[in-house]
Every structure is written in structure tokens, then in C-alpha cells.
Design an enzyme around this catalytic site. Structure first.
Site, PDB file in Angstrom:
ATOM      1  N   ASP A  77      -4.902   2.027 -10.071  1.00 32.88           N
ATOM      2  CA  ASP A  77      -6.333   2.106  -9.762  1.00 32.88           C
ATOM      3  C   ASP A  77      -7.012   2.868 -10.907  1.00 32.88           C
ATOM      4  O   ASP A  77      -6.374   3.162 -11.930  1.00 32.88           O
ATOM      5  CB  ASP A  77      -6.572   2.771  -8.398  1.00 32.88           C
ATOM      6  CG  ASP A  77      -6.183   4.250  -8.386  1.00 32.88           C
ATOM      7  OD1 ASP A  77      -5.615   4.745  -9.399  1.00 32.88           O
ATOM      8  OD2 ASP A  77      -6.456   4.924  -7.381  1.00 32.88           O
ATOM      9  N   TYR A 120      -3.715  -4.362  -6.300  1.00 31.63           N
ATOM     10  CA  TYR A 120      -3.629  -2.925  -6.032  1.00 31.63           C
ATOM     11  C   TYR A 120      -3.311  -2.667  -4.549  1.00 31.63           C
ATOM     12  O   TYR A 120      -2.373  -1.933  -4.219  1.00 31.63           O
ATOM     13  CB  TYR A 120      -4.942  -2.204  -6.427  1.00 31.63           C
ATOM     14  CG  TYR A 120      -4.990  -0.838  -5.807  1.00 31.63           C
ATOM     15  CD1 TYR A 120      -4.275   0.214  -6.377  1.00 31.63           C
ATOM     16  CD2 TYR A 120      -5.659  -0.618  -4.604  1.00 31.63           C
ATOM     17  CE1 TYR A 120      -4.240   1.460  -5.766  1.00 31.63           C
ATOM     18  CE2 TYR A 120      -5.627   0.614  -3.990  1.00 31.63           C
ATOM     19  CZ  TYR A 120      -4.925   1.652  -4.578  1.00 31.63           C
ATOM     20  OH  TYR A 120      -4.871   2.870  -3.969  1.00 31.63           O
ATOM     21  N   GLU A 147      -6.941   1.870   2.579  1.00 33.15           N
ATOM     22  CA  GLU A 147      -7.131   1.411   1.193  1.00 33.15           C
ATOM     23  C   GLU A 147      -8.390   0.557   1.054  1.00 33.15           C
ATOM     24  O   GLU A 147      -9.091   0.655   0.056  1.00 33.15           O
ATOM     25  CB  GLU A 147      -5.903   0.638   0.699  1.00 33.15           C
ATOM     26  CG  GLU A 147      -4.679   1.506   0.460  1.00 33.15           C
ATOM     27  CD  GLU A 147      -4.888   2.568  -0.619  1.00 33.15           C
ATOM     28  OE1 GLU A 147      -5.787   2.416  -1.455  1.00 33.15           O
ATOM     29  OE2 GLU A 147      -4.143   3.574  -0.612  1.00 33.15           O
TER      30      GLU A 147
END
Ligand code: SF4
Length: 360
Positions: A145, A127, A45
């Protein structure tokens, strides 16, 4: 495979079912999706911020090979972590990974499971924390996102922009108690592969019949494209100083937006100043005296919205009694191996041209 259409008004339950079913069938085989441990999800990520999945794959594989778990990452010198990050840009992410790995071991002993504890780690926002909780621990935590925002905007047919909390609330309402990880990934995957920023592939979309934008024929026009940052043209001078087969590197950031721990000496050329004058001034600021530097290359390069014209100058010889200022900020690196330390591709290009040029 037949997917039952969703009848309007949008059925939340059907939305989840259709998306998850579609995701199981159509998801891209990405290495971080196999064995989604919190560590692997976290690294992927962070790498995926600002970078496309296909670009990230080789970096992810290399990183995991060298640092297979949080222990190995925490034990490594920061410099090595940053070097392995070379090419991905935004090096603060690599430093934060390293700091966070140390903190995880100091405070928790292993990767924490609670959203609050994950959010306290450096470099991790809402996030990423949500992604780790849901993808690695299968917790019912939403993620939002850019892809998710676009999909929601179109499903809801919203012509005016909404603030962040609207999208988080929507995802909190929509995320199912069963298979939350797959739901989150399905929303992101739909945005990445079907509900594209321009020309969405609606005929391939599993929730086409529930999509308000599609029904209204406005899917190509929402969300409105944000005005791009104005491009800035700048000129910089880059110095290669070579003494005894070694090249001088510096960690001083005179041009702040060029990333990386170690770079070649570099500074902006001010208006009215020639490249040579800027090179001599830079030389003086490092050595306390000028050297007869020679021009050897000009390079055009882009970093985010900066369009850079770089003027390369070199000097090769014996420095004798010349002294480096601020000694800790400099190092001499072997000509053959110093490219490995340069984390900006602008510097690597400059060095490559220097190696390839007949500059003797
Ligand atoms: Fe996006 Fe088209 Fe699917 Fe609507 S129907 S969510 S616009 S791909």
C-alpha cells in the site's frame, strides 16, 4: 527492549526479525486486529481505503454489530448496507461488499482461501486480496500500500520513482515464511506511525541503521510528493420540496461526484445562470412545472478536490396534481427520518439548516 542493529548491506532476515519484534511491541490496538477472520479483515481493509484508522473504528464496530458475518451481509437489502456506510464516502465500496457477500455464498459457501478466488470478488484488488490471505489465513502473500511503498523507497534510498511491480517484487523477496501476517502489518504500521510522509521519526525506527535514506540524509525528501489534483470550484443548487410533511428525495445523479444512493434534488449552476433560475429549471425537470421556490441557505462544502458552493432553495405546500417524472428515481420521506437516508454530508447539512431555519 534492545533491538540489534541491522548491518548494511540490508539483511533480509534481520529486517523481518526487527520489524516483527517492533510490531509486537508497538502496534496500535485496532479492533480488526483482534480475531482477524477473513470477513473482519475484508470489511476493515475496504473501510480503510481512503480513510484513517481512527475514523474507521466506530464505522467498523457498527457494521460488525449489524452484519456480524457474510451471511448477514448477503441477506440484508443493499439500501441498508449503503445507509450504514453513510459518512465513509465512496459508496461503490458498500455496494461491492454487498455483491461480493452474495457471490461468496453462491459460489463458495464460505469465504474463499485462494488468492485467485478472492481476486474475482467485486471491489477486491491485489492489495486487499493479499491482506486477506496473509492477515486472515497467514499465507505468504505480500501486500503493498502507500505506506509500504514509502518505507521501501526510503530503506532503499531511491530518489527516482519505480513502477508498481518493483515494490511487489521487493515485498515478495522480503516476506518471511514464518509470521508473514505480522511482517506485512509491521511494514504498514511502520509507514503509518513512524516512517511518516513528512518528518519521519527515524530515532524511533527499528530499522534505522539499515536505512539508506537516513544514511544519506534524504529521508525528508523522498519519495517526491505527487502534485495534487487541481481544486475545482463549482456551484450547485439543492432543492427541498416538502409536501404533506414529507420531503422529496431522488436517486438521479445530476452532480456525479456527490456520493450516496438517495439525495436531495441537486444540479450544477451553469455559468451565467442564477441560483434561482437553476432551481426553477431543476424543479421543472422533476415535476414538469415550475414552483415558487425560495432561497434559504448557502453552504460551502468540499468533496475530494471539489470546493462546492451550494445554494439551498425550498418550497413547501400541496403538490396537488403535479406528477413526478421517472417515478422509480424518487421517494417521499418523512421529514423527521429522511436525514437517515441521506448518505452525503452535503445533503445532511442542507437538511439540518432547513430544519433549523425559520422558513415558513
Ligand atoms: Fe523511515 Fe527513518 Fe526508518 Fe528510514 S530510518 S525507514 S526514513 S523511519
Amino acid at each position: 527492549m534492545y533491538l540489534p542493529p541491522i548491518k548494511n548491506p540490508l539483511s533480509v532476515q534481520m529486517l523481518g526479525k526487527c520489524l516483527i519484534r517492533w510490531y509486537r511491541r508497538h502496534r496500535r490496538p485496532l479492533p480488526w486486529r483482534d480475531n482477524p477472520t477473513p470477513y473482519r479483515v475484508w470489511i476493515s481493509e475496504i473501510m480503510l481505503q481512503q480513510t484513517q484508522a481512527r475514523t474507521v473504528i466506530p464505522y467498523f464496530m457498527r457494521f460488525l454489530e449489524r452484519f456480524p458475518d457474510v451471511n448477514e451481509l448477503a441477506a440484508a437489502p443493499e439500501r441498508e448496507v449503503v445507509e450504514l456506510w453513510a459518512g465513509l464516502g465512496y459508496y461503490i465500496r458498500a455496494r461491492n461488499l454487498h455483491r461480493a457477500a452474495k457471490l461468496i455464498l453462491e459460489k463458495h459457501g464460505e469465504f474463499p482461501r485462494e488468492l485467485k478466488a478472492i481476486l474475482e470478488l467485486p471491489g477486491i484488488g491485489r492489495y486487499t486480496a493479499g491482506a486477506i490471505c496473509s492477515l486472515a489465513f497467514n499465507q505468504v502473500q505480500p501486500v503493498v500500500d502507500g505506506n509500504v511503498r514509502r518505507v521501501i523507497t526510503r530503506l532503499e534510498g531511491m530518489e527516482s520513482g519505480k513502477n508498481d511491480s518493483f515494490f511487489w517484487n521487493r515485498m515478495s523477496e522480503w516476506i518471511p515464511a514464518r509470521h508473514p501476517a505480522e511482517f506485512n502489518q509491521a511494514m504498514m504500521e511502520l509507514g503509518a506511525t513512524v516512517c511518516l510522509p513528512s518528518k519521519p521519526l527515524c530515532s524511533l525506527c527499528p530499522v534505522e541503521e539499515a536505512c539508506k535514506a537516513r544514511r544519506l540524509g534524504i529521508q525528508d525528501t523522498i519519495p517526491a510528493v505527487r502534485t495534487k489534483h487541481a481544486v475545482q470550484q463549482i456551484q450547485v443548487v439543492i432543492l427541498i420540496l416538502e409536501a404533506g410533511g414529507k420531503i422529496l428525495l431522488t436517486s438521479i445523479r445530476k452532480v456525479a461526484f456527490i456520493p450516496g444512493e438517495w439525495g436531495l434534488p441537486c444540479s450544477r449552476i451553469r455559468s451565467g445562470e442564477s441560483g434561482k433560475e437553476a432551481a426553477e429549471k431543476l424543479c421543472c425537470s422533476i415535476l414538469g412545472r415550475s414552483l415558487p421556490v425560495k432561497p434559504y441557505v448557502r453552504i460551502s462544502h468540499s468533496i475530494t478536490y471539489y470546493r462546492i458552493k451550494a445554494h439551498g432553495f425550498f418550497w413547501r405546500g400541496d403538490l396537488g396534481s403535479a406528477e413526478l417524472r421517472k417515478g422509480d428515481a424518487f421517494r417521499w420521506a418523512d421529514r423527521a427520518g429522511c436525514g437517515r437516508l441521506l448518505t452525503s454530508s452535503l445533503f445532511r447539512k442542507t437538511l439540518l439548516k432547513y430544519g433549523a431555519s425559520n422558513v415558513s
